[in-house]
Design an enzyme around this catalytic site. Structure first.
Site, PDB file in Angstrom:
ATOM      1  N   GLN A 127      44.817  33.418  45.295  1.00  0.00           N
ATOM      2  CA  GLN A 127      43.474  33.449  44.130  1.00  0.00           C
ATOM      3  C   GLN A 127      42.411  32.703  44.401  1.00  0.00           C
ATOM      4  O   GLN A 127      42.497  32.005  43.060  1.00  0.00           O
ATOM      5  CB  GLN A 127      44.989  33.392  43.786  1.00  0.00           C
ATOM      6  N   PHE A 128      41.436  33.025  43.971  1.00  0.00           N
ATOM      7  CA  PHE A 128      40.078  32.631  43.310  1.00  0.00           C
ATOM      8  C   PHE A 128      39.811  32.369  41.732  1.00  0.00           C
ATOM      9  O   PHE A 128      39.309  31.374  41.689  1.00  0.00           O
ATOM     10  CB  PHE A 128      39.193  33.351  44.285  1.00  0.00           C
ATOM     11  N   THR A 129      40.601  33.566  41.427  1.00  0.00           N
ATOM     12  CA  THR A 129      40.514  33.133  39.913  1.00  0.00           C
ATOM     13  C   THR A 129      41.581  32.324  39.182  1.00  0.00           C
ATOM     14  O   THR A 129      40.698  31.726  38.341  1.00  0.00           O
ATOM     15  CB  THR A 129      41.000  34.855  39.331  1.00  0.00           C
TER      16      THR A 129
END
Length: 145
Positions: free
Chosen positions: A78-80
């Site tokens: 999850q890059f967010t």
């Protein structure tokens, strides 16, 4: 490296309406990586996840790890987690690691957990995923290297 850890009774992840990962009791991990993360960051976080005592013992005290209960992990990239919302109305994701670097470190993280004896299910790196879980407690923590 940043890991949002959730204690779960069960969890699953779907891509294109197909279940690609599913666990019973254990941990759901949302895993984010940033530019300067290294193998040492990954090893630190994997060690912390494996041995963090957040499951109840016979006295209902958080005294057991995912290893102790024989639990599994559902690991979701999850890059967010490195989204910066301080300015404007749209997050800036400049702090997230580039996909090729992040994917290698994410895979190393998962393989390190498996080497410790933990069953690891994964989402699909870079895909749009639907994640379902029954959060146990709820217990949600953030681990950072």
């Amino acid at each position: 490296m940043r890991v949002v850890l959730q204690r779960a009774k069960c969890a699953s992840v779907q891509v294109d309406n197909e279940v690609v990962g599913e666990i019973k009791a254990g941990l759901v991990l949302l895993v984010g990586l940033t530019h300067n993360d290294t193998k040492e960051d990954v090893l630190f976080c994997a060690e912390k996840v494996a041995h963090l005592r957040i499951f109840s013992d016979e006295n209902d005290k958080m005294n057991l790890s995912v290893l102790d209960i024989g639990g599994s992990v559902l690991s979701i990239s999850q890059f967010t987690l490195y989204g910066d919302c301080r300015k404007g109305r749209r997050p800036n994701f400049m702090a997230a690691a580039k996909p090729d670097i992040a994917k290698d470190l994410y895979q190393l993280f998962n393989r390190t957990l498996e080497a410790k004896g933990i069953s690891v299910e994964e989402g699909v790196f870079g895909a749009h995923m639907d994640v379902e879980l029954v959060n146990d407690g709820p217990v949600t923590l953030i681990i950072e290297s």
